[in-house]
Design a protein around this motif. Structure first.
Motif, short mmCIF file in Angstrom:
data_model
loop_
_atom_site.label_atom_id
_atom_site.label_comp_id
_atom_site.label_asym_id
_atom_site.label_seq_id
_atom_site.Cartn_x
_atom_site.Cartn_y
_atom_site.Cartn_z
N ASN A 78 0.85 -1.19 0.00
CA ASN A 78 0.00 0.00 0.00
C ASN A 78 0.88 1.25 0.00
OD1 ASN A 78 -1.93 1.96 0.27
ND2 ASN A 78 -2.75 1.23 2.23
N TYR A 79 1.09 1.81 -1.17
CA TYR A 79 1.98 2.96 -1.29
C TYR A 79 1.42 4.20 -0.61
CZ TYR A 79 4.68 0.29 -4.71
OH TYR A 79 5.45 -0.67 -5.32
N LYS A 80 0.11 4.21 -0.36
CA LYS A 80 -0.50 5.37 0.29
C LYS A 80 -0.01 5.54 1.73
CE LYS A 80 -4.74 5.23 -2.49
NZ LYS A 80 -6.22 5.05 -2.46
N THR A 81 0.43 4.43 2.33
CA THR A 81 0.92 4.52 3.71
C THR A 81 2.31 5.14 3.79
OG1 THR A 81 1.90 2.29 3.62
CG2 THR A 81 -0.40 2.46 4.33
N LEU A 82 2.95 5.27 2.64
CA LEU A 82 4.30 5.84 2.61
C LEU A 82 4.42 6.74 1.38
CD1 LEU A 82 6.91 5.63 4.30
CD2 LEU A 82 7.71 3.88 2.72
N VAL A 90 10.46 1.97 -7.46
CA VAL A 90 10.24 0.58 -7.04
C VAL A 90 9.84 -0.28 -8.24
CG1 VAL A 90 8.85 -0.95 -5.60
CG2 VAL A 90 9.61 1.26 -4.70
N VAL A 91 8.96 0.25 -9.08
CA VAL A 91 8.53 -0.47 -10.28
C VAL A 91 9.72 -0.73 -11.19
CG1 VAL A 91 7.14 -0.30 -12.39
CG2 VAL A 91 6.16 0.40 -10.19
N ASP A 92 10.59 0.27 -11.30
CA ASP A 92 11.78 0.12 -12.14
C ASP A 92 12.71 -0.95 -11.56
OD1 ASP A 92 13.53 1.09 -14.36
OD2 ASP A 92 14.85 1.59 -12.69
N ASN A 110 12.13 4.15 9.53
CA ASN A 110 11.74 3.65 10.85
C ASN A 110 11.07 2.29 10.74
OD1 ASN A 110 12.67 6.02 12.08
ND2 ASN A 110 10.71 7.06 11.72
N SER A 111 11.00 1.60 11.85
CA SER A 111 10.33 0.30 11.89
C SER A 111 8.86 0.46 11.51
CB SER A 111 10.44 -0.32 13.28
OG SER A 111 11.80 -0.56 13.61
N GLY A 112 8.35 -0.49 10.75
CA GLY A 112 6.94 -0.47 10.39
C GLY A 112 6.60 0.34 9.16
N THR A 113 7.62 0.80 8.43
CA THR A 113 7.35 1.63 7.25
C THR A 113 7.28 0.82 5.96
OG1 THR A 113 9.72 2.13 7.14
CG2 THR A 113 8.30 3.75 8.24
N GLY A 114 7.49 -0.48 6.05
CA GLY A 114 7.33 -1.32 4.86
C GLY A 114 8.62 -1.68 4.15
N LYS A 115 9.75 -1.44 4.78
CA LYS A 115 11.04 -1.74 4.12
C LYS A 115 11.16 -3.23 3.78
CE LYS A 115 13.59 -0.35 7.53
NZ LYS A 115 12.47 -0.10 8.47
N THR A 116 10.79 -4.06 4.75
CA THR A 116 10.91 -5.50 4.52
C THR A 116 9.96 -5.97 3.43
OG1 THR A 116 11.59 -5.87 6.82
CG2 THR A 116 10.74 -7.77 5.61
#
Length: 218
Positions: A78-82, A90-92, A110-116
């Motif tokens: 969900n890109y809207k969260t970030l 990212v698509v590239d 920060n933790s929880g931002t979707g990096k993983t």
């Protein structure tokens, strides 16, 4: 077709490792006969089914070998969260051209931002392109490196890591590393430089990475 030729054909297809041929040839032959399809087009359809199934199995094997903690695609992010995340970048990256160029990706936040999630999505995209991918956390990797060193199999383990076209190291800086652990981890980065691509996620700004490695020299 009598029973004996069917048994012989099944044997040959198993030896040739053509499981989709074996599973589909009879049903597809009946279908093509009903449609008036000639033998060449019948074989084209059959080989296409085999190729599609073979690619699917290859992707499944790559995903299993990568040892992802979960299989996540970029489509489900969900890109809207970030909003600050560059979606087009990212698509590239999902095209995996950076892997061909042996370039690296660093995801900070920060933790929880979707990096993983992003890292897993890029790893999945690489698997789908037939690339060898490995996933681990920084802490787990250091533990394995130190264990391999103690058991005198460090060189073999390092070669295993070097064979990954893409190595994903998650949560760098999340757990403090010992001096020896930091040195072993840095050696992994050094060995992969311009030889393979690495994705690193971290909750630390890049200028604080010296705290992880314990030395500005590293």
């Amino acid at each position: 077709m009598t029973e004996a030729p069917q048994i012989l054909l099944a044997h040959h297809l198993k030896v040739l490792r053509l499981p989709t041929f074996l599973r589909e040839y009879d049903k597809l032959a009946r279908q093509c006969a009903a449609e008036g399809v000639d033998h060449v087009r019948y074989l084209i359809r059959l080989t296409e089914l085999e190729l599609i199934d073979r690619e699917r199995r290859m992707v499944e094997r790559r995903i299993k070998q990568a040892k992802f903690p979960a299989v996540k695609s970029l489509d489900s992010f969900n890109y809207k969260t970030l909003p600050s995340l560059n979606k087009m970048l990212v698509v590239d990256l999902a095209r995996c051209e950076y892997v061909e160029r042996r370039e690296n990706v660093i995801a900070l936040g920060n933790s929880g931002t979707g990096k993983t999630h992003i890292a897993l999505g890029l790893g999945l995209a690489a698997c789908q392109k037939g690339l060898a991918v490995g996933f681990t956390t920084a802490a787990a990797l250091v533990h394995e490196l130190m264990e391999a060193r103690d058991e005198k199999r460090l060189l073999r383990f390092q070669k295993q890591l070097a064979n990954y076209r893409l190595l994903i190291i998650d949560e760098l800086g999340f757990v403090p590393l010992s001096k020896t652990g930091a040195e072993l981890l840095f050696e992994v980065f050094s060995q992969r430089y311009e030889r393979g691509s690495t994705i690193v996620t971290s909750n630390l700004p890049f200028d604080e990475w010296t705290e992880v490695f314990g030395s500005e020299r590293l």
